[in-house]
Scaffold this active site. Structure first.
Site, PDB file in Angstrom:
ATOM      1  CG  ASN A   1      -1.746   1.200   1.423  1.00 38.15           C
ATOM      2  OD1 ASN A   1      -1.809   2.043   0.535  1.00 38.15           O
ATOM      3  ND2 ASN A   1      -2.404   1.310   2.567  1.00 38.15           N
ATOM      4  CD1 TRP A   2       3.511   1.012  -2.648  1.00 38.03           C
ATOM      5  CD2 TRP A   2       3.393   1.908  -4.707  1.00 38.03           C
ATOM      6  NE1 TRP A   2       4.161   0.161  -3.516  1.00 38.03           N
ATOM      7  CE2 TRP A   2       4.110   0.682  -4.784  1.00 38.03           C
ATOM      8  CE3 TRP A   2       3.197   2.645  -5.867  1.00 38.03           C
ATOM      9  CZ2 TRP A   2       4.626   0.190  -5.984  1.00 38.03           C
ATOM     10  CZ3 TRP A   2       3.717   2.142  -7.070  1.00 38.03           C
ATOM     11  CH2 TRP A   2       4.421   0.941  -7.125  1.00 38.03           C
ATOM     12  CE  LYS A   3      -0.261   3.156   4.779  1.00 29.77           C
ATOM     13  NZ  LYS A   3      -0.167   3.223   6.211  1.00 29.77           N
TER      14      LYS A   3
ATOM     15  CG  HIS B   1      -5.910   1.715   5.512  1.00 31.80           C
ATOM     16  ND1 HIS B   1      -5.443   2.666   6.381  1.00 31.80           N
ATOM     17  CD2 HIS B   1      -4.895   0.846   5.301  1.00 31.80           C
ATOM     18  CE1 HIS B   1      -4.176   2.374   6.679  1.00 31.80           C
ATOM     19  NE2 HIS B   1      -3.832   1.281   6.034  1.00 31.80           N
TER      20      HIS B   1
ATOM     21  CD  GLU C   1      -2.996   5.315   6.961  1.00 34.06           C
ATOM     22  OE1 GLU C   1      -3.047   5.366   5.731  1.00 34.06           O
ATOM     23  OE2 GLU C   1      -2.044   4.788   7.585  1.00 34.06           O
TER      24      GLU C   1
ATOM     25  CD  GLU D   1      -3.573  -2.888   7.500  1.00 34.69           C
ATOM     26  OE1 GLU D   1      -2.544  -3.240   6.950  1.00 34.69           O
ATOM     27  OE2 GLU D   1      -4.070  -1.750   7.363  1.00 34.69           O
TER      28      GLU D   1
ATOM     29  N   GLY E   1       2.194   2.100  10.869  1.00 34.37           N
ATOM     30  CA  GLY E   1       3.115   3.229  10.695  1.00 34.37           C
ATOM     31  C   GLY E   1       3.833   3.624  11.969  1.00 34.37           C
TER      32      GLY E   1
ATOM     33  CB  SER F   1       5.074  -1.732  12.029  1.00 34.37           C
ATOM     34  OG  SER F   1       4.566  -0.455  12.341  1.00 34.37           O
TER      35      SER F   1
ATOM     36  N   GLY G   1       2.797  -1.343   4.367  1.00 42.52           N
ATOM     37  CA  GLY G   1       2.767   0.090   4.063  1.00 42.52           C
ATOM     38  C   GLY G   1       4.174   0.606   3.810  1.00 42.52           C
ATOM     39  N   GLY G   2       4.777   1.190   4.844  1.00 48.65           N
ATOM     40  CA  GLY G   2       6.079   1.844   4.716  1.00 48.65           C
ATOM     41  C   GLY G   2       7.131   1.009   3.992  1.00 48.65           C
TER      42      GLY G   2
HETATM   43  P1  PGA Z   1       2.661   0.180   7.721  1.00 43.94           P
HETATM   44  O1  PGA Z   1       1.223   0.344   7.047  1.00 43.94           O
HETATM   45  O2  PGA Z   1       3.257  -1.103   7.182  1.00 43.94           O
HETATM   46  O3  PGA Z   1       3.433   1.399   7.302  1.00 43.94           O
HETATM   47  O4  PGA Z   1       2.446   0.108   9.189  1.00 43.94           O
HETATM   48  C1  PGA Z   1       0.368  -0.759   6.887  1.00 43.94           C
HETATM   49  C2  PGA Z   1      -0.920  -0.315   6.282  1.00 43.94           C
HETATM   50  O5  PGA Z   1      -1.335   0.815   6.531  1.00 43.94           O
HETATM   51  O6  PGA Z   1      -1.569  -1.080   5.546  1.00 43.94           O
END
Ligand code: PGA
Length: 267
Positions: free
Chosen positions: A18-20, A102, A104, A174, A180, A220, A241-242
């Site tokens: 997930n490149w956000k 998600h 977020e 999640e 994050g 993470s 994510g990251g």
């Molecule tokens: P993260 O994000 O790996 O940066 O914690 C995961 C996600 O939001 O799907």
């Protein structure tokens, strides 16, 4: 005692990046090319998917073959006067997957379990596989509400689709406090949450359906920790994510998945 009964032969692990809200369109194409090389090398044993920003979804989709592509969010209507939103119908030819609910989206943009249900239904209507995200906040965890939160998010979030649709869907566990933050969840807690999700789906849609649903872990994840989740029989892949923005990290995660989660020393 609860006996884990998910004995289905799960398909290949799904490693989703997930490149956000990161990367320009050219940068997205550049990263996609790198990921594609690794996805192609391990296509027999791992399914790789990337979720670029919507501005790059189409161009990324056109340059990959072994990598699935997905959209990070959709709106639940199929068209209309909804400035700034993207309908599932508009991306159905370039998105295999859509991330729905998600954390977020839930906590920054106020999405509810009801909107998640409507968005999940929009994915199904438009032949996009939903990846429905569920997970507790730190406060909910401290109050021992994790099971209740997961049950509520599953029971409302999947309420508008049929058991057949649920069987083909993906759930991502999640925990909000792990996203994050660098604070990844313990594998035993992830396994327990995945069993809660499996049980909730089983109660709603039947055991046969629950056995087919893929459950991912996200929060993470790094190349260091990926193996400990991929080793869990309850987990069918990772939502990253990251680390998915770092070419070498993401490639190493794909390779770990190809090796059944075991560390190989290669990257
Ligand atoms: P993260 O994000 O790996 O940066 O914690 C995961 C996600 O939001 O799907």
């Amino acid at each position: 005692m609860f006996i884990y009964t998910n004995i289905s032969i799960m398909s290949k692990p799904l490693i989703a990046g997930n490149w956000k809200m990161h990367l320009s369109e050219p940068q997205s194409r550049g990263l996609a090319e790198q990921v594609e090389a690794q996805a192609a090398a391990y296509a027999d044993t791992v399914e790789t998917a990337v979720f670029p920003s919507s501005i790059a979804l189409s161009s990324v989709n056109s340059l990959v073959e072994s990598t699935a592509t997905g959209v990070q969010n959709i709106y639940f209507a199929d068209e209309g006067a909804f400035t700034g939103e993207i309908a599932a119908a508009q991306v159905s030819d370039v998105a295999d997957y859509a991330i729905v609910g998600h954390s977020e989206r839930r906590y920054v943009f106020g999405e509810t379990d009801e909107t998640v249900a409507r968005k999940t239904a929009a994915c199904i209507r438009n032949h996009i596989t939903p990846i429905v995200c569920v997970g507790e906040t730190l406060h909910e965890r401290q109050e021992n509400e994790t099971v209740q939160v997961l049950n509520d998010q599953i029971s409302t979030g999947l309420t508008m689709i049929t058991s057949e649709d649920v069987a083909g869907s993906v759930i991502a566990y999640e925990p909000v406090w792990a996203i994050g933050t660098g604070e990844n969840a313990k594998p035993e807690d992830v396994a327990s949450a995945a069993r809660t999700i499996d049980r909730a789906i089983g109660e709603m849609f039947g055991r046969k359906t629950a056995d087919q649903v893929r459950v991912l872990y996200g929060g993470s994840v790094s190349s260091e920790t990926a193996g400990s989740y991929l080793d869990l029989e309850e987990i069918s892949g990772l939502l990253v994510g990251g680390a998915s923005l770092k070419e070498h990290e993401f490639k190493a995660i794909i390779e770990r998945a190809a090796n059944g989660g075991a560390e190989t020393g290669k990257s």
